[in-house]
Design a protein around this motif. Structure first.
Motif, short mmCIF file in Angstrom:
data_model
loop_
_atom_site.label_atom_id
_atom_site.label_comp_id
_atom_site.label_asym_id
_atom_site.label_seq_id
_atom_site.Cartn_x
_atom_site.Cartn_y
_atom_site.Cartn_z
N GLU A 112 0.86 -1.18 0.00
CA GLU A 112 0.00 0.00 0.00
C GLU A 112 0.90 1.23 0.00
O GLU A 112 1.30 1.73 1.06
N ALA A 113 1.20 1.69 -1.21
CA ALA A 113 2.17 2.78 -1.34
C ALA A 113 1.70 4.07 -0.68
O ALA A 113 2.53 4.89 -0.27
N ASP A 114 0.39 4.26 -0.54
CA ASP A 114 -0.08 5.50 0.09
C ASP A 114 0.20 5.52 1.59
O ASP A 114 0.15 6.57 2.21
N LYS A 115 0.50 4.37 2.18
CA LYS A 115 0.88 4.32 3.60
C LYS A 115 2.38 4.50 3.80
O LYS A 115 2.83 4.77 4.90
N CYS A 116 3.15 4.27 2.75
CA CYS A 116 4.61 4.23 2.85
C CYS A 116 5.16 5.57 3.33
O CYS A 116 4.74 6.62 2.86
N ASP A 124 11.25 9.67 -4.72
CA ASP A 124 10.78 10.28 -3.47
C ASP A 124 10.96 9.34 -2.28
O ASP A 124 10.54 9.68 -1.17
N ILE A 177 9.52 6.46 -1.95
CA ILE A 177 8.35 5.60 -1.79
C ILE A 177 8.65 4.22 -2.36
O ILE A 177 9.24 4.09 -3.44
N ALA A 230 2.81 -1.15 5.72
CA ALA A 230 2.36 -0.95 4.35
C ALA A 230 2.48 -2.20 3.49
O ALA A 230 2.05 -2.21 2.35
#
Ligand code: SF4
Length: 64
Positions: free
Chosen positions: A6-10, A29, A31, A58
């Protein structure tokens, strides 16, 4: 096994890359990027380590 990221949690800590560099990379960045969604059994311990050390929870490992 299947790896879910879950890259949005990274939070770009890079721990997963240190634990399993054949499975994870980081973008510009920091991620995490999943290189191999279904890594072979020889990488299972590395991926488990990445799951354990990820500070953002994540990464999930789905055993198939
Ligand atoms: S260990 Fe977790 S928080 Fe750190 S880069 Fe990997 S996925 Fe992101």
């Amino acid at each position: 096994m299947k790896v879910e990221l879950e890259a949005d949690k990274c939070v770009a800590s890079g721990q997963c890359v240190l634990a399993a560099m054949d499975v994870f990379d980081q973008d510009d960045d920091g991620i995490a990027v999943l290189l191999e969604e279904t890594p072979g059994p020889e990488l299972l311990d590395d991926v488990r380590e990445a799951v354990a050390v990820c500070p953002a929870a994540a990464i999930r490992l789905v055993e198939q």
